[in-house]
Design a protein around this motif. Structure first.
Motif, short mmCIF file in Angstrom:
data_model
loop_
_atom_site.label_atom_id
_atom_site.label_comp_id
_atom_site.label_asym_id
_atom_site.label_seq_id
_atom_site.Cartn_x
_atom_site.Cartn_y
_atom_site.Cartn_z
N ASP A 190 -7.25 26.59 7.45
CA ASP A 190 -7.13 27.85 6.81
C ASP A 190 -6.46 28.93 7.77
OD1 ASP A 190 -7.60 30.51 5.75
OD2 ASP A 190 -9.93 29.81 5.50
N ARG A 191 -5.49 29.56 7.40
CA ARG A 191 -4.71 30.56 8.33
C ARG A 191 -5.63 31.73 8.60
NH1 ARG A 191 0.67 30.74 8.36
NH2 ARG A 191 0.88 32.81 7.96
N ALA A 192 -6.79 32.05 7.97
CA ALA A 192 -7.48 33.07 8.31
C ALA A 192 -8.28 32.73 9.63
CB ALA A 192 -8.47 33.38 7.35
N LEU A 193 -8.48 31.31 9.99
CA LEU A 193 -8.77 31.12 11.35
C LEU A 193 -7.73 31.66 12.55
CD1 LEU A 193 -10.43 27.67 10.13
CD2 LEU A 193 -11.85 29.64 11.33
N VAL A 194 -6.83 31.58 11.86
CA VAL A 194 -5.64 32.05 13.27
C VAL A 194 -5.75 33.55 13.43
CG1 VAL A 194 -3.18 32.48 13.79
CG2 VAL A 194 -3.86 30.36 12.72
N GLY A 195 -6.16 34.25 12.52
CA GLY A 195 -6.37 35.68 12.61
C GLY A 195 -7.65 35.84 13.34
N ALA A 196 -8.73 35.08 12.96
CA ALA A 196 -10.01 35.32 13.89
C ALA A 196 -9.89 35.06 15.32
CB ALA A 196 -11.00 34.25 13.07
N MET A 197 -8.98 33.96 15.53
CA MET A 197 -8.84 33.67 16.95
C MET A 197 -7.96 34.92 17.63
SD MET A 197 -7.75 29.46 16.84
CE MET A 197 -7.40 29.57 18.81
N LEU A 198 -7.28 35.40 16.89
CA LEU A 198 -6.14 36.49 17.60
C LEU A 198 -7.19 37.72 17.78
CD1 LEU A 198 -3.10 36.48 15.63
CD2 LEU A 198 -3.68 35.21 17.74
N ARG A 199 -8.38 37.96 17.21
CA ARG A 199 -9.13 39.07 17.08
C ARG A 199 -10.43 38.92 18.02
NH1 ARG A 199 -7.80 39.13 11.62
NH2 ARG A 199 -9.73 37.90 11.32
N ALA A 200 -10.53 37.66 18.60
CA ALA A 200 -11.91 37.06 19.50
C ALA A 200 -12.01 37.62 20.63
CB ALA A 200 -11.99 35.61 19.38
N VAL A 201 -11.75 39.00 21.02
CA VAL A 201 -12.13 39.62 22.32
C VAL A 201 -13.42 39.54 22.65
CG1 VAL A 201 -12.12 41.78 23.33
CG2 VAL A 201 -10.33 41.58 21.28
N GLY A 202 -13.55 39.10 24.05
CA GLY A 202 -14.59 38.60 24.81
C GLY A 202 -14.85 37.34 24.36
N LEU A 203 -14.36 36.51 23.63
CA LEU A 203 -14.67 35.05 23.53
C LEU A 203 -13.50 34.11 24.08
CD1 LEU A 203 -16.31 35.31 19.95
CD2 LEU A 203 -17.45 34.74 22.00
N ILE A 204 -12.21 34.66 23.58
CA ILE A 204 -11.09 33.92 23.91
C ILE A 204 -10.25 35.00 24.98
CG2 ILE A 204 -8.90 33.07 23.18
CD1 ILE A 204 -10.11 32.24 20.74
N ASP A 205 -10.00 34.27 26.17
CA ASP A 205 -9.35 35.23 27.24
C ASP A 205 -7.69 35.28 26.98
OD1 ASP A 205 -11.69 35.72 28.87
OD2 ASP A 205 -11.66 33.55 28.95
N ILE A 206 -7.12 34.33 26.49
CA ILE A 206 -5.76 34.34 26.28
C ILE A 206 -5.12 33.41 25.20
CG2 ILE A 206 -5.41 32.49 28.09
CD1 ILE A 206 -2.82 34.30 28.96
N ILE A 207 -4.28 33.78 24.31
CA ILE A 207 -3.75 33.06 23.56
C ILE A 207 -2.31 32.48 23.73
CG2 ILE A 207 -2.85 32.99 20.93
CD1 ILE A 207 -5.79 32.90 20.89
N VAL A 208 -2.04 31.09 23.47
CA VAL A 208 -0.87 30.71 23.72
C VAL A 208 -0.15 30.23 22.50
CG1 VAL A 208 0.30 28.93 25.24
CG2 VAL A 208 -1.62 29.82 26.08
N PRO A 209 0.81 30.69 21.89
CA PRO A 209 1.39 30.35 20.53
C PRO A 209 2.50 29.17 20.99
CG PRO A 209 2.13 32.50 20.95
CD PRO A 209 1.10 32.02 22.24
N ARG A 210 2.68 28.22 20.38
CA ARG A 210 3.64 27.27 20.37
C ARG A 210 4.35 26.97 18.96
NH1 ARG A 210 3.78 22.34 24.61
NH2 ARG A 210 5.64 22.34 23.64
N GLY A 211 5.55 27.43 18.62
CA GLY A 211 5.62 27.30 17.24
C GLY A 211 7.13 27.87 17.07
N GLY A 212 7.45 28.14 15.67
CA GLY A 212 8.51 28.93 15.18
C GLY A 212 8.31 30.29 15.47
N LYS A 213 9.64 31.15 14.89
CA LYS A 213 9.51 32.62 15.18
C LYS A 213 8.35 33.30 14.26
CE LYS A 213 14.21 33.52 16.45
NZ LYS A 213 15.71 34.54 15.92
N SER A 214 7.98 32.69 13.38
CA SER A 214 7.08 33.40 12.27
C SER A 214 5.69 33.25 12.87
CB SER A 214 7.09 32.56 10.85
OG SER A 214 6.91 31.44 10.93
#
Length: 421
Positions: A190-214
């Motif tokens: 579910d793509r909504a889970l990506v959004g939830a990870m991106l907003r997880a302040v205090g739970l996730i310290d850093i996001i590393v994306p690996r993929g295409g431009k989009s």
């Protein structure tokens, strides 16, 4: 087991809380235990090889039916040799020096305070990636060795492969005594889970994306936590007038055609107007079944060359296609790279050491090469074991991001009773 009826925010919050607890344990885990866990994980990957191959076959069949390009299918494909390679990479990470606890520098103040900067884990790392199932093992291995916990969210193209690799990794690390929550895999595409990870302040310290431009653009636009970006690889090889022709042909063909679907593949060939054998150079690419799209001067070298369009200079093909143009010296080559490159990897081929050093000094890319294929842009080839990505930005880490790039530091101050006046 996660309840998939939960909202994305609830699921990521629960995973993040478990990861935070695991990260606290990992930060204190002995180096020997982390190494043993990775050796066990590598053994588990090899034992699970038939299951991983079957899972990958399902992904490959689905990908072909959905029209994935040949380059994307190559990124996705796993066989016994590639799985053994993944396991080997995990073992290599186990054998690398543990960065946690390393003293970066020390000093003593006039008042007697002794200061040191000491490497510590980042904490909880969220990795969002597409297509390449080896990232599941690489990210898990690097995260564990550097004392972090990781939350993995792979793409739908490789979902069965990723789940099988994750299960094997967790089986190995838990047998060795590390917490299973140190490596978690998001259970839904579910793509909504990506959004939830991106907003997880205090739970996730850093996001590393690996993929295409989009994907990278979405992460950078929506993230509320810091991002370590792995952007596209619009890599250049510049063949200088003083290049050895045989070396130039071999390097250029390898840089483009060894594996066209990796980010270190050369996408644009720059040929110096003073280079003696441009026709043989492009013919070598054409004979290797590479489509060449050239500027007006390049198209005159061979009737098989297609005219380049404006967009070709800004394209990461990830396929058997290369753009080619003539440039008038190193200055024009560097100007082209500055305008059209992605600050990933760029190379010069020349026997003129002074020109080479000028190129290396002025090229503003994460990786700059002299007389070598851009396909060497890889953490394993740099002696770093696996890599979590190649950072093209300027903050924190740049180039192949491996163990050291997954740590930060803290100041440790030792006193003898000092008080500040």
């Amino acid at each position: 087991m996660n309840d998939l009826t939960q909202t994305p925010e609830m699921l990521i919050a629960q995973m993040g809380a478990r990861a935070r607890r695991a990260a606290a344990d990992m930060a204190q885990a002995p180096s020997e235990l982390k190494a043993q866990a990775l050796v066990a994980a590598a053994r588990s990957l090899r034992e699970a090889m038939p299951k991983i191959v079957r899972a990958n076959r399902t992904d490959m069949e689905r990908g072909a039916a959905n029209g994935l390009s040949s380059a994307m299918l190559d990124r996705l494909r796993l066989d016994e040799a590639r799985i053994n390679g993944i396991a080997d990479a995990v073992e290599q990470v186990a054998n690398l020096a543990d960065p946690v606890g390393q003293v970066i520098d020390e000093s003593e103040r006039p008042n007697g305070l002794r200061l040191s900067r000491v490497r510590v884990p980042l904490g909880v790392i969220g990795i969002i990636y597409e297509s390449r199932p080896n990232v599941t093992a690489d990210a898990a291995a690097l995260g564990l060795r550097s004392g972090n916990a990781v939350i993995l969210r792979g793409g739908s193209e490789a979902v069965e492969s990723n789940r099988a690799i994750h299960a094997a990794m967790v089986r190995g690390i838990t047998e060795a005594g590390l917490p299973a929550d140190a490596v978690q895999y998001v259970p839904s595409t579910d793509r909504a889970l990506v959004g939830a990870m991106l907003r997880a302040v205090g739970l996730i310290d850093i996001i590393v994306p690996r993929g295409g431009k989009s994907l990278v653009a979405r992460v950078q636009d929506e993230a509320r936590v810091p991002v370590l970006a792995h952007l596209d690889g619009i890599c250049h090889t510049y063949v200088h007038a003083a290049a050895d022709p045989k070396m130039a042909r071999e390097i250029v063909v390898n840089a483009k055609m060894r594996r066209t679907g990796i980010c270190g593949a050369t996408e644009t060939l720059l040929i110096d107007k003073g280079y003696a054998e441009p026709q043989a150079l492009v013919a070598a690419l054409l004979d290797a079944q590479c489509e060449v799209r050239g500027d007006k001067a390049v198209t005159k070298l061979d009737p098989r060359i297609e005219p380049a369009q404006d967009g070709d200079w800004n394209t990461e093909y990830l396929d058997s296609i290369i753009a080619a143009r003539f440039v008038d010296g190193v200055d024009e080559a560097l100007d082209h790279i500055a305008v059209h490159g992605s600050h990933h990897t760029d190379a010069i081929i020349t026997q003129d050491a002074a020109i080479a050093e000028q190129f290396l000094a002025r090229c503003d890319s994460a990786i700059c090469m002299w007389n070598a294929s851009t396909q060497f842009a890889d953490g394993g080839e740099f002696g770093l074991g696996a890599e979590i990505g190649i950072s093209t930005g300027r903050m924190h880490a740049r180039g192949p991001v491996a163990l050291e790039g997954l740590t930060t530091y803290k100041w440790v101050v030792r006193g003898t009773g000092q008080v500040r006046p």
